[in-house]
Design a protein around this motif. Structure first.
Motif, PDB file in Angstrom:
ATOM      1  N   PRO A 235      52.927  40.261  35.446  1.00  0.00           N
ATOM      2  CA  PRO A 235      52.079  39.134  35.864  1.00  0.00           C
ATOM      3  C   PRO A 235      51.491  38.402  34.663  1.00  0.00           C
ATOM      4  O   PRO A 235      51.136  39.020  33.652  1.00  0.00           O
ATOM      5  CB  PRO A 235      50.984  39.805  36.704  1.00  0.00           C
ATOM      6  N   SER A 236      51.383  37.086  34.769  1.00  0.00           N
ATOM      7  CA  SER A 236      50.950  36.275  33.627  1.00  0.00           C
ATOM      8  C   SER A 236      49.502  36.542  33.247  1.00  0.00           C
ATOM      9  O   SER A 236      49.095  36.264  32.119  1.00  0.00           O
ATOM     10  CB  SER A 236      51.141  34.786  33.939  1.00  0.00           C
ATOM     11  N   GLU A 237      48.699  37.075  34.173  1.00  0.00           N
ATOM     12  CA  GLU A 237      47.307  37.395  33.865  1.00  0.00           C
ATOM     13  C   GLU A 237      47.137  38.872  33.502  1.00  0.00           C
ATOM     14  O   GLU A 237      46.022  39.389  33.500  1.00  0.00           O
ATOM     15  CB  GLU A 237      46.419  37.025  35.052  1.00  0.00           C
ATOM     16  N   LYS A 238      48.259  39.553  33.245  1.00  0.00           N
ATOM     17  CA  LYS A 238      48.304  40.960  32.828  1.00  0.00           C
ATOM     18  C   LYS A 238      47.976  41.926  33.960  1.00  0.00           C
ATOM     19  O   LYS A 238      48.391  43.078  33.933  1.00  0.00           O
ATOM     20  CB  LYS A 238      47.365  41.230  31.640  1.00  0.00           C
ATOM     21  N   ASN A 239      47.226  41.484  34.951  1.00  0.00           N
ATOM     22  CA  ASN A 239      46.913  42.309  36.112  1.00  0.00           C
ATOM     23  C   ASN A 239      47.280  41.548  37.376  1.00  0.00           C
ATOM     24  O   ASN A 239      47.414  40.322  37.364  1.00  0.00           O
ATOM     25  CB  ASN A 239      45.420  42.668  36.147  1.00  0.00           C
ATOM     26  N   GLN A 240      47.419  42.293  38.472  1.00  0.00           N
ATOM     27  CA  GLN A 240      47.734  41.647  39.737  1.00  0.00           C
ATOM     28  C   GLN A 240      46.516  40.869  40.235  1.00  0.00           C
ATOM     29  O   GLN A 240      45.420  41.405  40.316  1.00  0.00           O
ATOM     30  CB  GLN A 240      48.150  42.685  40.775  1.00  0.00           C
ATOM     31  N   ARG A 241      46.736  39.606  40.559  1.00  0.00           N
ATOM     32  CA  ARG A 241      45.664  38.752  41.067  1.00  0.00           C
ATOM     33  C   ARG A 241      45.396  39.081  42.538  1.00  0.00           C
ATOM     34  O   ARG A 241      46.309  39.397  43.296  1.00  0.00           O
ATOM     35  CB  ARG A 241      46.080  37.288  40.933  1.00  0.00           C
ATOM     36  N   LYS A 242      44.131  39.006  42.945  1.00  0.00           N
ATOM     37  CA  LYS A 242      43.797  39.156  44.360  1.00  0.00           C
ATOM     38  C   LYS A 242      44.255  37.900  45.095  1.00  0.00           C
ATOM     39  O   LYS A 242      43.870  36.795  44.737  1.00  0.00           O
ATOM     40  CB  LYS A 242      42.295  39.360  44.539  1.00  0.00           C
ATOM     41  N   THR A 243      45.082  38.071  46.124  1.00  0.00           N
ATOM     42  CA  THR A 243      45.612  36.933  46.864  1.00  0.00           C
ATOM     43  C   THR A 243      45.319  37.091  48.353  1.00  0.00           C
ATOM     44  O   THR A 243      45.062  38.191  48.842  1.00  0.00           O
ATOM     45  CB  THR A 243      47.130  36.797  46.665  1.00  0.00           C
ATOM     46  N   THR A 244      45.375  35.968  49.058  1.00  0.00           N
ATOM     47  CA  THR A 244      45.071  35.979  50.490  1.00  0.00           C
ATOM     48  C   THR A 244      46.188  36.613  51.299  1.00  0.00           C
ATOM     49  O   THR A 244      45.950  37.299  52.287  1.00  0.00           O
ATOM     50  CB  THR A 244      44.832  34.539  50.982  1.00  0.00           C
ATOM     51  N   ASN A 245      47.429  36.373  50.905  1.00  0.00           N
ATOM     52  CA  ASN A 245      48.528  36.891  51.716  1.00  0.00           C
ATOM     53  C   ASN A 245      49.707  37.287  50.836  1.00  0.00           C
ATOM     54  O   ASN A 245      49.725  37.045  49.631  1.00  0.00           O
ATOM     55  CB  ASN A 245      48.966  35.876  52.776  1.00  0.00           C
ATOM     56  N   GLY A 246      50.680  37.903  51.454  1.00  0.00           N
ATOM     57  CA  GLY A 246      51.896  38.316  50.774  1.00  0.00           C
ATOM     58  C   GLY A 246      52.943  38.645  51.818  1.00  0.00           C
ATOM     59  O   GLY A 246      52.656  38.644  53.020  1.00  0.00           O
ATOM     60  N   LEU A 247      54.143  38.900  51.368  1.00  0.00           N
ATOM     61  CA  LEU A 247      55.232  39.257  52.269  1.00  0.00           C
ATOM     62  C   LEU A 247      55.555  40.727  52.045  1.00  0.00           C
ATOM     63  O   LEU A 247      55.969  41.123  50.961  1.00  0.00           O
ATOM     64  CB  LEU A 247      56.458  38.387  51.990  1.00  0.00           C
ATOM     65  N   LEU A 248      55.341  41.539  53.069  1.00  0.00           N
ATOM     66  CA  LEU A 248      55.503  42.989  52.970  1.00  0.00           C
ATOM     67  C   LEU A 248      56.638  43.427  53.888  1.00  0.00           C
ATOM     68  O   LEU A 248      56.622  43.145  55.085  1.00  0.00           O
ATOM     69  CB  LEU A 248      54.202  43.691  53.373  1.00  0.00           C
ATOM     70  N   LEU A 249      57.638  44.087  53.318  1.00  0.00           N
ATOM     71  CA  LEU A 249      58.765  44.596  54.096  1.00  0.00           C
ATOM     72  C   LEU A 249      58.519  46.071  54.384  1.00  0.00           C
ATOM     73  O   LEU A 249      58.304  46.864  53.466  1.00  0.00           O
ATOM     74  CB  LEU A 249      60.068  44.419  53.324  1.00  0.00           C
TER      75      LEU A 249
END
Length: 424
Positions: A235-249
């Motif tokens: 990730p460009s910010e070195k850590n995973q950003r907190k996001t509202t949604n994602g796609l989970l399989l």
């Protein structure tokens, strides 16, 4: 007869009658924080336990009777009852069976929301503005741009950024694609035009761009090796950003205990001619979960490949440039591993200059890349020399300084006609 005097002296009685009037408004955002646009927002419990607003707001709590009734569906309508109107308040709690209409206190919607009457009915309808068939969808996620569809490039852009892309092939296959960026020397990213062309080249007939940027993360459970999904990109910010949604399989149930697949890692590594790569092989079941192998593993180099591989999976690249194929077997299970052998590399020693005491020994190491990608190397693959006045250096980059002090000179490391100098 009536007492007219008494009637004349009586004070007039005033009553207020609330007459409901119809009010229609478009909801600007669903489960999205307030922004500068001062729009009308709708929240349900999937957003959070409260609206998380921090400014003066008008917020209306709606009771939908059950959590199921508080779920939005395309083509559906929710009928809810106004439970409370909170004027000037913020961060309103959201119950499991509730929704909250919210807007900034100075927005164009504030007056109408503040006049909603507790006990009155509110209808919330969801429809597809494009006239599509979203009403048949079970899951949906928003995208930023449609990049390619029906044989046409729809959106374009040249700014280099990390990208999260979904491609759809003509047979309905989904391609999930994550590309790192904003990291000079590792990955710059791609523009929208180039990433769309890339996925079209990979066989996609529809390409959409998700959020991307610092939100780009792909976590994968590597078959046979990982028991849970692990982030595989940078990730460009070195850590995973907190996001509202994602796609989970996901899948519904655990697999059995029998091995059905072999997986050899690293996957498609790069190697310089003569470099070593240690291959490791794991087994997975019918759900690609890690399981134990009951039989030994055998490694064999394809007859058309240059190099060698021993019984423990240690591969040594040959001199030929190209792809080496290693056949891997365990009982009746088999797979192949591929190693890409390249010699057009860039390289860097682990020191730019060296200050050393007389007689001291220092081991110089080299890291190599093919483009931005790390490539397996070995110090003995490089040519090492130094000015005789400063000492000696062997074929592995081990430098022995002279016993005299106050001496200066250079160490030279060379590969494929390219030389770098290390002042000493």
């Amino acid at each position: 007869p009536a007492d007219l005097t008494q009637l004349a002296d009586s004070s007039p009685v005033q009553q207020t009658v609330y007459v409901p009037t119809e009010y229609n408004a478009d909801i600007g955002y669903f489960n999205v924080p307030h922004g500068e646009g001062k729009a009308l927002h709708l929240y349900n419990r999937q957003y959070a336990s409260s609206t998380k607003t921090s400014e003066n707001s008008v917020e209306v709590i709606l009771d939908a009777d059950s959590p199921e009734n508080a779920e939005l569906t395309v083509g559906g309508t929710i009928t809810a009852t106004v439970a409370e109107v909170r004027n000037g308040n913020y961060n309103t709690p959201i119950g499991d069976s509730q929704l909250v209409l919210s807007t900034a206190g100075d927005s164009a919607y504030a007056v109408q929301l503040a006049q909603l009457i507790p006990g009155s009915q509110v209808e919330i309808s969801v429809y597809d503005q494009n006239g599509g068939n979203l009403s048949n969808s079970k899951e949906a996620i928003g995208v930023y741009y449609l990049l390619y569809d029906k044989g046409q490039y729809v959106s374009s852009g040249t700014n280099l950024n990390p990208r999260t892309i979904i491609g759809i092939k003509p047979d309905g296959t989904l391609m999930l694609y994550a590309l790192d960026g904003r990291q000079p020397g590792f990955s710059e990213g791609l523009g929208l035009t180039d990433v769309a062309k890339h996925l079209v080249d990979l066989g996609c007939s529809t390409v959409v761009n998700m959020d991307g940027g610092g939100s780009t993360v792909m976590a994968v459970r590597a078959g046979g090796m990982d028991s849970r999904a692990v982030a595989k990109n940078s990730p460009s910010e070195k850590n995973q950003r907190k996001t509202t949604n994602g796609l989970l399989l996901v899948y519904d149930e655990r697999g059995d205990s029998d091995a059905e697949h072999l997986h050899t890692y690293p996957s498609q590594p790069l190697a310089m001619p003569g470099a070593d790569i240690q291959l490791k092989t794991y087994a997975s079941n019918n759900k690609y979960e890690p399981v134990s192998l009951r039989k030994s593993i055998g490694y064999n180099l394809d007859s058309d490949s240059d190099g060698s591989v021993d019984e423990n999976g240690l591969f040594t690249a040959g001199r030929a440039i190209g792809t080496a194929v290693i056949e891997v077997e365990s009982g009746d299970l088999s797979t192949t591993a591929q190693v890409d052998i390249q010699n057009k590399i860039t390289f860097a020693p682990n020191v730019r200059n060296l200050e050393i005491d007389p007689g001291e020994i220092f081991d110089i190491n080299v890291t190599a890349k093919f483009g931005y990608a790390p490539i397996a190397s070995r110090d003995s693959l490089f040519i090492w020399t130094c000015d005789p006045v400063i000492g000696t250096i062997d074929a592995n980059g081990l430098f022995q300084a002279t016993n005299e002090s106050g001496i200066a000179g250079n160490i030279y490391v060379e590969y494929n006609g390219v030389q770098q100098t290390i002042p000493v």
